[in-house]
Design a protein around this motif. Sequence first.
Motif, PDB file in Angstrom:
ATOM      1  N   MET A 173      53.032 -14.280  57.447  1.00 42.36           N
ATOM      2  CA  MET A 173      52.664 -13.675  56.352  1.00 42.36           C
ATOM      3  C   MET A 173      51.188 -13.256  56.204  1.00 42.36           C
ATOM      4  O   MET A 173      50.877 -12.314  55.822  1.00 42.36           O
ATOM      5  N   SER A 174      50.232 -14.197  56.996  1.00 42.67           N
ATOM      6  CA  SER A 174      48.991 -13.986  57.152  1.00 42.67           C
ATOM      7  C   SER A 174      48.693 -12.865  58.148  1.00 42.67           C
ATOM      8  O   SER A 174      47.925 -12.024  57.907  1.00 42.67           O
ATOM      9  N   THR A 177      49.847  -9.260  56.331  1.00 40.11           N
ATOM     10  CA  THR A 177      48.792  -8.996  55.273  1.00 40.11           C
ATOM     11  C   THR A 177      47.395  -8.574  55.940  1.00 40.11           C
ATOM     12  O   THR A 177      46.720  -7.653  55.255  1.00 40.11           O
ATOM     13  N   ALA A 312      49.482 -12.597  50.963  1.00 40.88           N
ATOM     14  CA  ALA A 312      50.121 -13.657  51.725  1.00 40.88           C
ATOM     15  C   ALA A 312      50.556 -14.736  51.045  1.00 40.88           C
ATOM     16  O   ALA A 312      51.691 -15.385  51.217  1.00 40.88           O
TER      17      ALA A 312
END
Length: 523
Positions: A173-174, A177, A312
């Motif tokens: 997710m980091s 994004t 995120a």
Amino acid sequence: MLLDAVWLSLGLLILSGTWTLYKNYTNPLWRLQGPPRGNFFLGNLSEIWKVKTLTGWVHQYGRVNTHAGLFRKPCLVISDVKAVAHVVSHANDFPKDESMRYDLSKLVGPGVLVVEGEEHKRQRRVINPAFGNAYVKELVPTFFDKALQLRELLVEKCASNPRGYNTNAIEWMSKVTLDIIGLAGFGYNFHGLDDNVGKTELQIAFDAAAKSSVVLRMIQAKLPFFRLFPMGNSSMLREAQKSMDRIGARLLAEAKSMITLGEKMSGGGRDMLSLLVRANTSSDLPAHQKLSDKDVITQVPTFFVAGHETTASSLVWMLYALTRAPEVQKKLRQELQAISTDTPSFDELNALPYLDAVLRETLRLHAPVVFTERVSAKDDILPLSEPIKDRNGKMLDGIRVQAGDLILISLLGMNTDTAIWGADALEFKPERWMTPKAGVTAPIPGVWSNLMSFWGGARACIGFRFSIVEAKALAFTLFRAFEFELAVKHEELIAETSIVQRPFLERDMTAGPQLPIIIRTVA
């Protein structure tokens, strides 16, 4: 002479400290209910980073309570709707505390997240066009380009792991994004999803700033005296800030060049920084309202933080919630798989009712930012929705605050108040958004969906539209293609907050934030 000056300084320091302690211990806010005051130096500060603590205090001591800060300075905690609405609607009277602004400025510089009053209005006026609905619509293809790239990477990982791909969801997710805010924010390619590419200079700079000691930063923020001395994090923060300023200057020069070239061709760059520069150079904007190059450069790390960390976090907590509610995950997948395209438009994405409900419920129960701190700039009275009883049994229909009093607004406390949301307020139930009770959330002064997750009023999150559509595009792509299962028992995870709240494995806190999940492809 020198010795006299030393003794005079020492005497003044002792007098100042004594007066401060006296004011802390005699402050009328101690009349309110609240937890034990903790130790003399830190008070309850070591507790508030645990997300359950603040909501626990709300449930135990009420929507208005007091805890201890440094040297046991009282800090008022509020989640009463009427009191919070008063703070929201009087933003100039309740600015961010100086210590909070100092700490934030070390990470992002004096950008729109940090400045107050007229300077905030000036910066926001120029930045606003880059976050409007019209521009966010144009970003949807960028969101899906990166979402589909992530999907293909995870398909490969799942193919190599027939029983399911066990991974830390936070990493993915980091990365995705990060890539999105780089391209959409300032035309900068981080290549976060490219395994063969190392971290970019901007990532390294921000990582260095974000990983600096929270304790040391807090001491310097809360006690200005310690800012005079170099601490373990000082050189790290200075170098990170220099790097971000240098990169910001380069990006600004590129944006100006693109706009100049674009005016001769097809409109110039379409990232947020380019839109900001175009708005700032418009002949319609009075000269006194224009931002200097330095002001514009400070928005680069601001875009980075606001457009990366919060989204995120939202997606990580959506994964957490849906791994704990497989029936909800299945129902969401059915809605998404009924769509015939991998890349729906802005309007098609916003026309998916269950996806919308799942996101709203995620942001209600797992708000990325769980509290925000303000300071009273003058003596005032905070009105209350209903009277409360103080420690002496006296009923109060308002809370008198003095200039300099710290006020911590529990956003999560409001989002989970049983009086507003019902007895099931702590349960993840997207259905509550499908048939909401008339007026049940009407009093909450939030900028979106009557939630406090994006704050409200003049200081509401400027990028909330960007974050919502980005999260929907990523959720659409991921939950359509995969099923997710929690790889550990949910009891093993705890939530802690710094910039945003993240899950941690309680038995392995030193490993940093993580959400261990198992991913499998679906037909």
